[in-house]
Design an enzyme around this catalytic site. Structure first.
Site, mmCIF file in Angstrom:
data_model
loop_
_atom_site.group_PDB
_atom_site.id
_atom_site.type_symbol
_atom_site.label_atom_id
_atom_site.label_comp_id
_atom_site.label_asym_id
_atom_site.label_seq_id
_atom_site.Cartn_x
_atom_site.Cartn_y
_atom_site.Cartn_z
ATOM 1 N N SER A 1 -67.605 0.446 8.727
ATOM 2 C CA SER A 1 -68.209 -0.571 10.292
ATOM 3 C C SER A 1 -68.924 0.478 11.260
ATOM 4 C CB SER A 1 -66.380 -0.536 10.540
ATOM 5 O OG SER A 1 -66.024 -2.078 9.028
ATOM 6 N N GLY B 1 -73.322 -0.160 5.686
ATOM 7 C CA GLY B 1 -73.427 -1.560 5.087
ATOM 8 C C GLY B 1 -74.025 -2.371 5.891
ATOM 9 N N GLY B 2 -73.026 -3.144 6.238
ATOM 10 C CA GLY B 2 -73.354 -4.286 6.544
ATOM 11 C C GLY B 2 -74.093 -4.355 7.736
ATOM 12 N N HIS C 1 -69.408 5.610 -4.069
ATOM 13 C CA HIS C 1 -68.763 5.479 -2.746
ATOM 14 C C HIS C 1 -68.034 4.915 -3.610
ATOM 15 C CE1 HIS C 1 -68.775 1.735 -0.545
ATOM 16 N NE2 HIS C 1 -69.737 2.529 0.444
ATOM 17 N N GLU D 1 -66.746 1.869 -3.550
ATOM 18 C CA GLU D 1 -66.220 0.819 -4.389
ATOM 19 C C GLU D 1 -66.818 0.727 -6.210
ATOM 20 O OE1 GLU D 1 -69.801 -1.342 -2.151
ATOM 21 O OE2 GLU D 1 -68.169 -1.276 -0.576
ATOM 22 N N GLY E 1 -66.504 -2.186 5.469
ATOM 23 C CA GLY E 1 -66.068 -3.862 5.756
ATOM 24 C C GLY E 1 -65.390 -4.138 6.260
ATOM 25 N N ASN F 1 -76.939 1.159 3.411
ATOM 26 C CA ASN F 1 -76.557 1.079 1.786
ATOM 27 C C ASN F 1 -76.556 -0.218 1.891
ATOM 28 O OD1 ASN F 1 -74.934 1.071 -0.316
ATOM 29 N ND2 ASN F 1 -73.451 1.754 0.152
ATOM 30 N N TRP F 2 -77.703 -1.251 1.026
ATOM 31 C CA TRP F 2 -77.734 -2.532 1.319
ATOM 32 C C TRP F 2 -76.487 -3.668 0.269
ATOM 33 C CZ3 TRP F 2 -83.294 -5.029 0.967
ATOM 34 C CH2 TRP F 2 -83.771 -4.465 2.248
ATOM 35 N N LYS F 3 -75.583 -2.488 -0.646
ATOM 36 C CA LYS F 3 -75.176 -3.129 -1.882
ATOM 37 C C LYS F 3 -75.724 -3.779 -2.431
ATOM 38 C CE LYS F 3 -71.419 -1.359 1.206
ATOM 39 N NZ LYS F 3 -69.857 -1.070 1.995
ATOM 40 N N GLU G 1 -66.171 8.287 3.976
ATOM 41 C CA GLU G 1 -65.913 6.933 4.597
ATOM 42 C C GLU G 1 -64.623 6.684 4.578
ATOM 43 O OE1 GLU G 1 -69.863 4.541 3.985
ATOM 44 O OE2 GLU G 1 -69.157 4.395 2.399
HETATM 45 P P1 PGA Z 1 -70.314 -1.012 5.838
HETATM 46 O O1 PGA Z 1 -70.113 -0.430 4.762
HETATM 47 O O2 PGA Z 1 -70.849 -0.010 7.389
HETATM 48 O O3 PGA Z 1 -70.196 -2.566 6.063
HETATM 49 O O4 PGA Z 1 -68.344 -0.881 6.863
HETATM 50 C C1 PGA Z 1 -70.273 1.373 4.886
HETATM 51 C C2 PGA Z 1 -70.734 1.206 3.396
HETATM 52 O O5 PGA Z 1 -69.698 0.758 2.463
HETATM 53 O O6 PGA Z 1 -71.271 2.315 2.782
#
Ligand code: PGA
Length: 245
Positions: free
Chosen positions: A206, A227-228, A90, A92, A167, A11-13, A161
């Site tokens: 994470s 994500g990251g 998600h 966010e 993050g 998930n590159w956001k 999640e």
């Molecule tokens: P993260 O994000 O791996 O950076 O914690 C995961 C996500 O939001 O899907």
């Protein structure tokens, strides 16, 4: 116990570019394994790039198919450019763009209608965990989707999640994640046994190369939403390798 093919999703956001996508595609092609399914979800504008067979997904979808909805992208359009998956709900998007359980349910229906696979995100806040509301919060989020499904025959993916782990570098322990994943499967089973056996439940929050192997070895953790660490080709491919049993 049903055999579920592990799934690892990047998930590159709001990150990445054409160069990173090309590098990631090369690395995933070189890795290619039939023991793990991998999917890259870059921002919309990169979804039309040729990914040479590497699966791609979107990070959002319009609730409706077409019309006067400036700035939206429909399921049919996503399918048109070769997308197979859509991340929905998600945290966010729930927090920053007002996506309620009702909106998430509509987007899941739009995704299925277009023949795509929804990756439905659920998760509790730190406060909710402290208040021991985790299972109640997650059950409600899942039921909002399942209550609206006309049948349980389509392929769904859930991603647990915990918001406090996204993050932040604070991963849920394998025990914490497994406990919630097992509960998610119980909720699915209360609708349909096959759905519960076949649905992949990913962990996200994470996930890194060094914690992924242990997380993925847990019974009810069928892969990850990354994500990251998905913005680094080596980290992401290592995580994908760690999903192979
Ligand atoms: P993260 O994000 O791996 O950076 O914690 C995961 C996500 O939001 O899907």
């Amino acid at each position: 116990m049903a055999e579920r093919l592990p799934l690892v999703v990047a998930n590159w956001k709001l990150n990445g570019d054409k160069v990173l996508l090309a590098e990631m595609i090369d690395a995933l092609q070189a890795f290619e394994s039939n023991e793990v399914e991998t999917v890259v979800c870059p921002p919309f504008v990169y979804l039309n790039e040729n990914t040479n067979g590497v699966k791609k997904g979107a990070q959002n979808i319009a609730e409706v198919e077409s019309g006067a909805f400036t700035g939206e992208v429909s399921g049919r359009m996503l399918r048109d450019v070769g997308c197979q998956f859509v991340i929905i709900g998600h945290s966010e998007r729930r927090a920053m763009y007002g996506e309620t359980d009702a909106v998430v349910a509509k987007k899941v229906l739009a995704t299925l209608h277009a023949g795509l696979v929804p990756i439905i995100c659920v998760g509790e806040s730190e406060q909710q965990r402290e208040d021991e509301e985790t299972i109640a919060v997650i059950s409600k989020q899942i039921r909002a989707v399942l209550d609206d499904l006309p049948s349980y025959s389509d392929s769904l993916v859930f991603a647990y999640e915990p918001i406090w782990a996204i993050g932040t570098g604070k991963t849920a322990t394998t025990e914490q994640a497994e406990e919630v994943h097992a509960e998610i499967r119980k909720v699915l089973a209360s609708y349909n046994q096959e759905l519960a056996q076949e649905t992949r439940i990913l962990y996200g929050g994470s996930v890194k190369p060094d914690n992924s192997k242990e997380l993925f070895s847990s019974d009810n953790i069928d892969g990850g939403l990354i994500g990251g660490a998905s913005l680094d080709v080596e980290s992401f491919t290592t995580i994908c390798k760690n999903a192979v049993a």
